[in-house]
Design a protein around this motif. Structure first.
Motif, PDB file in Angstrom:
ATOM      1  N   LEU A   1      -4.480  89.864   0.852  1.00 24.03           N
ATOM      2  CA  LEU A   1      -5.199  90.405   1.999  1.00 24.03           C
ATOM      3  C   LEU A   1      -5.022  89.554   3.257  1.00 24.03           C
ATOM      4  CD1 LEU A   1      -8.595  91.337   0.281  1.00 24.03           C
ATOM      5  CD2 LEU A   1      -6.753  92.910   0.899  1.00 24.03           C
ATOM      6  N   PHE A   2      -4.832  88.255   3.061  1.00 22.96           N
ATOM      7  CA  PHE A   2      -4.833  87.337   4.198  1.00 22.96           C
ATOM      8  C   PHE A   2      -3.507  86.603   4.398  1.00 22.96           C
ATOM      9  CE2 PHE A   2      -9.231  87.650   2.634  1.00 22.96           C
ATOM     10  CZ  PHE A   2      -9.859  88.109   3.779  1.00 22.96           C
ATOM     11  N   VAL A   3      -2.466  87.036   3.696  1.00 29.42           N
ATOM     12  CA  VAL A   3      -1.189  86.331   3.716  1.00 29.42           C
ATOM     13  C   VAL A   3      -0.660  86.111   5.132  1.00 29.42           C
ATOM     14  CG1 VAL A   3      -0.079  88.549   3.150  1.00 29.42           C
ATOM     15  CG2 VAL A   3       1.226  86.460   2.999  1.00 29.42           C
ATOM     16  N   ASP A   4      -0.660  87.146   5.948  1.00 33.45           N
ATOM     17  CA  ASP A   4      -0.039  87.028   7.264  1.00 33.45           C
ATOM     18  C   ASP A   4      -0.901  86.246   8.248  1.00 33.45           C
ATOM     19  OD1 ASP A   4       2.503  88.469   6.993  1.00 33.45           O
ATOM     20  OD2 ASP A   4       1.232  90.172   6.529  1.00 33.45           O
ATOM     21  N   GLU A   5      -2.222  86.371   8.147  1.00 37.40           N
ATOM     22  CA  GLU A   5      -3.095  85.611   9.032  1.00 37.40           C
ATOM     23  C   GLU A   5      -2.917  84.111   8.802  1.00 37.40           C
ATOM     24  OE1 GLU A   5      -7.181  87.105   9.923  1.00 37.40           O
ATOM     25  OE2 GLU A   5      -6.776  88.457   8.235  1.00 37.40           O
ATOM     26  N   VAL A   6      -2.883  83.705   7.539  1.00 38.27           N
ATOM     27  CA  VAL A   6      -2.712  82.290   7.218  1.00 38.27           C
ATOM     28  C   VAL A   6      -1.332  81.812   7.646  1.00 38.27           C
ATOM     29  CG1 VAL A   6      -2.586  80.602   5.341  1.00 38.27           C
ATOM     30  CG2 VAL A   6      -4.343  82.379   5.302  1.00 38.27           C
ATOM     31  N   ALA A   7      -0.304  82.573   7.293  1.00 40.54           N
ATOM     32  CA  ALA A   7       1.068  82.169   7.619  1.00 40.54           C
ATOM     33  C   ALA A   7       1.280  82.066   9.122  1.00 40.54           C
ATOM     34  CB  ALA A   7       2.059  83.158   7.010  1.00 40.54           C
ATOM     35  N   ASP A   8       0.710  82.979   9.893  1.00 41.76           N
ATOM     36  CA  ASP A   8       0.858  82.933  11.347  1.00 41.76           C
ATOM     37  C   ASP A   8       0.293  81.638  11.925  1.00 41.76           C
ATOM     38  OD1 ASP A   8       2.156  85.348  11.609  1.00 41.76           O
ATOM     39  OD2 ASP A   8       0.323  86.508  11.969  1.00 41.76           O
ATOM     40  N   ILE A   9      -0.868  81.221  11.446  1.00 37.47           N
ATOM     41  CA  ILE A   9      -1.500  80.000  11.955  1.00 37.47           C
ATOM     42  C   ILE A   9      -0.663  78.779  11.604  1.00 37.47           C
ATOM     43  CG2 ILE A   9      -3.511  78.496  11.704  1.00 37.47           C
ATOM     44  CD1 ILE A   9      -5.217  81.034  11.368  1.00 37.47           C
TER      45      ILE A   9
ATOM     46  N   ALA B   1       5.194  90.298   9.712  1.00 34.90           N
ATOM     47  CA  ALA B   1       4.076  90.645   8.822  1.00 34.90           C
ATOM     48  C   ALA B   1       4.529  91.618   7.734  1.00 34.90           C
ATOM     49  CB  ALA B   1       2.938  91.254   9.625  1.00 34.90           C
ATOM     50  N   LEU B   2       4.052  91.385   6.521  1.00 34.54           N
ATOM     51  CA  LEU B   2       4.367  92.282   5.415  1.00 34.54           C
ATOM     52  C   LEU B   2       3.585  93.583   5.553  1.00 34.54           C
ATOM     53  CD1 LEU B   2       4.152  89.849   2.366  1.00 34.54           C
ATOM     54  CD2 LEU B   2       6.208  90.678   3.470  1.00 34.54           C
ATOM     55  N   PRO B   3       4.155  94.707   5.156  1.00 38.19           N
ATOM     56  CA  PRO B   3       3.362  95.939   5.085  1.00 38.19           C
ATOM     57  C   PRO B   3       2.162  95.714   4.166  1.00 38.19           C
ATOM     58  CG  PRO B   3       5.703  96.418   4.814  1.00 38.19           C
ATOM     59  CD  PRO B   3       5.556  94.927   4.760  1.00 38.19           C
TER      60      PRO B   3
ATOM     61  N   PHE C   1       4.861  81.840  -3.139  1.00 42.58           N
ATOM     62  CA  PHE C   1       6.169  81.582  -2.533  1.00 42.58           C
ATOM     63  C   PHE C   1       6.828  82.879  -2.086  1.00 42.58           C
ATOM     64  CE2 PHE C   1      10.744  81.084  -2.523  1.00 42.58           C
ATOM     65  CZ  PHE C   1      10.896  79.974  -1.702  1.00 42.58           C
ATOM     66  N   GLU C   2       6.791  83.898  -2.928  1.00 48.84           N
ATOM     67  CA  GLU C   2       7.426  85.156  -2.569  1.00 48.84           C
ATOM     68  C   GLU C   2       6.749  85.798  -1.361  1.00 48.84           C
ATOM     69  OE1 GLU C   2       7.766  87.727  -5.922  1.00 48.84           O
ATOM     70  OE2 GLU C   2       9.206  86.434  -6.968  1.00 48.84           O
ATOM     71  N   LEU C   3       5.423  85.689  -1.270  1.00 53.55           N
ATOM     72  CA  LEU C   3       4.722  86.230  -0.108  1.00 53.55           C
ATOM     73  C   LEU C   3       5.167  85.516   1.174  1.00 53.55           C
ATOM     74  CD1 LEU C   3       1.081  86.683  -1.473  1.00 53.55           C
ATOM     75  CD2 LEU C   3       2.694  88.495  -0.876  1.00 53.55           C
ATOM     76  N   ALA C   4       5.309  84.189   1.078  1.00 52.92           N
ATOM     77  CA  ALA C   4       5.770  83.429   2.246  1.00 52.92           C
ATOM     78  C   ALA C   4       7.215  83.784   2.591  1.00 52.92           C
ATOM     79  CB  ALA C   4       5.641  81.927   1.976  1.00 52.92           C
ATOM     80  N   ALA C   5       8.052  83.917   1.573  1.00 53.21           N
ATOM     81  CA  ALA C   5       9.481  84.190   1.798  1.00 53.21           C
ATOM     82  C   ALA C   5       9.722  85.599   2.326  1.00 53.21           C
ATOM     83  CB  ALA C   5      10.253  83.974   0.501  1.00 53.21           C
ATOM     84  N   MET C   6       8.899  86.567   1.901  1.00 52.46           N
ATOM     85  CA  MET C   6       9.121  87.952   2.310  1.00 52.46           C
ATOM     86  C   MET C   6       8.786  88.198   3.783  1.00 52.46           C
ATOM     87  SD  MET C   6       8.285  90.474  -0.914  1.00 52.46           S
ATOM     88  CE  MET C   6       6.729  89.737  -1.419  1.00 52.46           C
ATOM     89  N   ARG C   7       8.218  87.220   4.442  1.00 58.13           N
ATOM     90  CA  ARG C   7       8.033  87.327   5.894  1.00 58.13           C
ATOM     91  C   ARG C   7       9.368  87.143   6.631  1.00 58.13           C
ATOM     92  NH1 ARG C   7       3.407  86.636   8.525  1.00 58.13           N
ATOM     93  NH2 ARG C   7       4.228  84.991   9.890  1.00 58.13           N
ATOM     94  N   PHE C   8      10.364  86.602   5.949  1.00 63.64           N
ATOM     95  CA  PHE C   8      11.670  86.347   6.549  1.00 63.64           C
ATOM     96  C   PHE C   8      12.810  87.020   5.793  1.00 63.64           C
ATOM     97  CE2 PHE C   8       8.943  82.844   7.735  1.00 63.64           C
ATOM     98  CZ  PHE C   8       9.204  82.673   9.086  1.00 63.64           C
TER      99      PHE C   8
ATOM    100  N   LYS D   1      12.920  87.042  -4.039  1.00 64.68           N
ATOM    101  CA  LYS D   1      12.899  86.797  -5.483  1.00 64.68           C
ATOM    102  C   LYS D   1      14.115  85.978  -5.920  1.00 64.68           C
ATOM    103  CE  LYS D   1      10.374  91.105  -6.347  1.00 64.68           C
ATOM    104  NZ  LYS D   1       9.080  90.490  -6.669  1.00 64.68           N
ATOM    105  N   ALA D   2      15.266  86.268  -5.314  1.00 61.24           N
ATOM    106  CA  ALA D   2      16.475  85.509  -5.645  1.00 61.24           C
ATOM    107  C   ALA D   2      16.329  84.052  -5.232  1.00 61.24           C
ATOM    108  CB  ALA D   2      17.692  86.131  -4.953  1.00 61.24           C
ATOM    109  N   MET D   3      15.740  83.813  -4.079  1.00 61.78           N
ATOM    110  CA  MET D   3      15.514  82.437  -3.627  1.00 61.78           C
ATOM    111  C   MET D   3      14.558  81.716  -4.556  1.00 61.78           C
ATOM    112  SD  MET D   3      14.123  81.092   0.072  1.00 61.78           S
ATOM    113  CE  MET D   3      14.190  79.333   0.454  1.00 61.78           C
ATOM    114  N   ARG D   4      13.529  82.441  -4.990  1.00 59.52           N
ATOM    115  CA  ARG D   4      12.573  81.830  -5.928  1.00 59.52           C
ATOM    116  C   ARG D   4      13.255  81.452  -7.240  1.00 59.52           C
ATOM    117  NH1 ARG D   4      10.962  84.300 -10.623  1.00 59.52           N
ATOM    118  NH2 ARG D   4      10.564  86.233  -9.478  1.00 59.52           N
ATOM    119  N   ARG D   5      14.147  82.291  -7.718  1.00 57.97           N
ATOM    120  CA  ARG D   5      14.869  81.968  -8.949  1.00 57.97           C
ATOM    121  C   ARG D   5      15.797  80.773  -8.742  1.00 57.97           C
ATOM    122  NH1 ARG D   5      14.970  87.741  -9.374  1.00 57.97           N
ATOM    123  NH2 ARG D   5      17.017  87.809  -8.335  1.00 57.97           N
ATOM    124  N   ASP D   6      16.444  80.695  -7.568  1.00 58.80           N
ATOM    125  CA  ASP D   6      17.353  79.587  -7.283  1.00 58.80           C
ATOM    126  C   ASP D   6      16.631  78.245  -7.239  1.00 58.80           C
ATOM    127  OD1 ASP D   6      19.480  81.333  -7.153  1.00 58.80           O
ATOM    128  OD2 ASP D   6      19.446  81.499  -4.958  1.00 58.80           O
TER     129      ASP D   6
END
Length: 246
Positions: free
Chosen positions: A99-107, A121-123, A172-179, A186-191
């Motif tokens: 619910l708060f992924v983008d608000e936290v990441a933006d700050i 921001a993620l949908p 990690f995936e929530l943070a990565a999916m902003r970019f 998911k591939a980056m997380r596996r790497d």
């Protein structure tokens, strides 16, 4: 990694983050109360009628195993909402984080990475879906480990390691999916699986602390924003081309 954790901890109580912190705690308290009561009633049913139903379904050969499981479940049901609160906290934090992924990441990005391109921001539906998937998987893993809780603490160790893997993976995936696209994230997380699992141990330790763990979504998301930045490096080609043009 330790530096990233310290930055996340220090920023949790900063003025820009306080509103999100209190809102996330409120949502977590409501969710955990509702789900803990539901879990307690489910366990109570299994400790009484459920054992008979399962024995009829599986056959008399399972009688002894089901009796042991019923005994364990009876103890868990007796602990009620307290047990449910501890058991469900990692799953709850997964839902709240979405619910708060983008608000936290933006700050975090504005304070520590002002010269870099901000994330997109993620949908909302996608963020919620990721949270629900992680929460569901967490509950399934915990249910599988539940019978081991009373045997030399093996269940608690499994709980901790499972929380580290599941929470580290989601944040990690929530943070990565902003970019990145979901597939690239998911591939980056596996790497970087070993690094992300180790980072997940920090989040698992945080979520194991009563009361304090209500702030896990803020800590976990801020922490993984830093980890994603560090693993990405400064190479612009790591950012999804379609989003570079926005």
């Amino acid at each position: 990694m330790l530096d990233a954790a310290i930055k996340a901890l220090s920023q949790m109580i900063s003025p820009p983050m306080r509103s999100i912190l209190w809102r996330s705690i409120g949502v977590a308290l409501v969710l955990i109360t509702v789900l803990a009561i539901g879990l307690q009633r489910l366990l109570s049913w299994f400790a009484t009628s459920g054992e008979v139903w399962l024995e009829g379904l599986l056959g008399p050969g399972w009688h002894s195993s089901l009796e042991v499981l019923s005994w364990i479940v009876s103890i868990a049901a007796g602990l009620g909402v307290v047990f449910g609160g501890v058991f469900l906290m990692p799953a709850i934090t997964s839902l709240v984080a979405s619910l708060f992924v983008d608000e936290v990441a933006d700050i975090v990005e504005r304070e520590y990475y002002p010269a870099e391109r901000p994330g997109v921001a993620l949908p909302f539906s996608q963020a919620i879906l990721e949270g629900v998937k992680t929460a569901s998987l967490t509950i399934l893993v915990y249910l599988a480990a539940l019978p081991l809780v009373f045997f030399a603490g093996a269940g608690f160790l499994i709980f901790f390691l499972a929380a580290a893997w599941l929470l580290g993976r989601e944040y990690f995936e929530l943070a990565a999916m902003r970019f990145r696209s979901p597939e690239e994230a998911k591939a980056m997380r596996r790497d970087h699986a070993a690094t992300i699992f180790t980072a997940g141990l920090f989040i698992a330790a945080f979520v194991s602390i009563p009361i304090v763990n209500l702030a896990t979504p803020i800590f976990g998301m801020a922490f993984m924003v830093h980890m994603h930045k560090r693993l990405s490096g400064s190479r612009p080609e790591l950012i999804e081309p379609a989003r570079q043009m926005r």
